[in-house]
Structure formats: structure tokens, C-alpha cells
Design an enzyme around this catalytic site. Sequence first.
Site, short mmCIF file in Angstrom:
data_model
loop_
_atom_site.label_atom_id
_atom_site.label_comp_id
_atom_site.label_asym_id
_atom_site.label_seq_id
_atom_site.Cartn_x
_atom_site.Cartn_y
_atom_site.Cartn_z
CB SER A 23 -9.08 -1.00 44.26
OG SER A 23 -9.76 0.15 44.69
CE1 TYR B 64 -13.11 -3.88 46.58
CE2 TYR B 64 -12.11 -1.73 46.95
CZ TYR B 64 -12.50 -2.73 46.09
OH TYR B 64 -12.29 -2.60 44.74
#
Length: 275
Positions: free
Chosen positions: A147, A160
Site C-alpha cells: 500500500s 494498518y
Amino acid sequence: MDSVAGKKVLITGAAMGLGKSFAERAVRENAADVVLWDVNETALKETADELAELGPGAVHHRVVDVSDREAIAEAGEAVRDEVGDIDVLINNAGIVRGNGYFWETSNRADIEQTVAINSLAPMYITLEFLPAMVARRAPARVLNIASSAALVANPRMSVYAGSKWAALGWSDSVRLELEQSGNEHVKVTTFCPTYIDTGMFTGAKGFLFTPIIEQEHAVRTAWTQMKEGAALVVMPWTSRFNRAISGLLPLKVRDRYLDFVGVYHSMAEFTGRKS
């Protein structure tokens, strides 16, 4: 690797979203076997049935909780027994939990599950198949979905982001190990996109010059770059720019800039995928 035709492909998180789109591409390119792993039994069965109609290759599916190391080992052994060695591995399964500040975390289990799925699972799954990839000396690919949160810090997604920073560091280090050891027939690609319209990041906002990425555009980019053996794929261009300035600007100046363009506020209204 111009095509996955005749290859054996395994995709995690394959029941929906990016995983399903990757699987569709594998089937349409006439992969010999496409193996789908997901924890959602109903959606997985529906996807497997749908994909079986698209091409001549065999579509296999198995319910696997990739947060469970023993489940990964068991499923890996089953794949080797039923399908054989894997040529292309796509570590796509991932989760995001919570949208508050870290100290507001009420469920400690969310932290463990996020790290287990986003960081540890790709490591354990790759260990199931990478040794054979190395030994066979035939072209092979590992695509790890990280990501843009692995490139810059971002408020309201600290766990995250931490899990994806770990995934990026591990993935790119394995790439270097393969090159250093003379095993360049196996290529590792790390994919770092911003928010994609799969539903996983519902409520998250795009920021300056950075709209939410369309799912098929993301998959097409990652798939093409994986076959070419690219090391790191970051999209869109603003994420590459933000990564560059993060290493150049003084920390306070960087923070002001990323706050101004909206990166630091992009998770303020995050809700996530609804059940």
C-alpha cells in the site's frame, strides 16, 4: 514472462475485489491451474464457479484463514499434492480495521489480526512455495500487495500502515536476496497503490491530484508490471512524489505539505466495507 499461459497461479483473498480480478486475468490468459484462497466460503464458491466458465484451465478453491499459520501450512501442502508447484503467487489478502487514533483502539484483537494477515501471512505463504520456485530454475513470480501507506505515515491508520511498512520491507528484502543469490529467475514485485474503489476503503477520501483508483486500472498495472518483473510499483504518480519528498524535506515541512494536500485527513470519514 509474457503470459501466465500454462502456468500455475495462486491468489489469496480471491473471492472478491482485487483478488477476483487477478484471478480473472489468470484464467483469461489460459493459466493451467488457478488456485483461489479466501476465508469467505460463500463468495469463494461463487467466484470459482464463475471463473470456471471463462477458460479451459482448472480452477481450484479452498477456504483458508491466512491469519492462521497452521491453516496456511495445511493448505500449502494440499496445493502441492493436488496441483503441484506454483509458478505465480499473488499475496493479495488484506484487511483494515478502525478509523480512530491509536489510543482509542478498543479491540486489541484487531491489531493482532491486521498484522497477522497483512504482514505475517505473505511471509508464511511465500515460504510454502518460494523454495520450489528457486529450485526449479524456471521463471516464477511473487506479487505482494502492499500500500502507499507503506511509504508515508498517515493518521487514523497507524496499525494498518505499520503492517504494510513491514510487508514492504520484507518483500523488497526478499527481492534483493534472490538477486544476491543468483536466483533472478524468480522476481518479487511489491505493489503500493493509494485507495482503490473495491469497497475496502469506503469513506476514505482522495487528496490533491490523487483520486480513488479504479479497481481494474490497479489490477492491470500490477499484473503487467509483475510479469515484467518490476521491483516496486507505486501508483499514482503523487504517491511516488510524496515518497520522494519524505526523504528530502525536513520532517516538519513534510508534515505541513502532506497535511495541506489532504493525505493526513484522508481517513477522517473512513467506514470500510459493510457486511
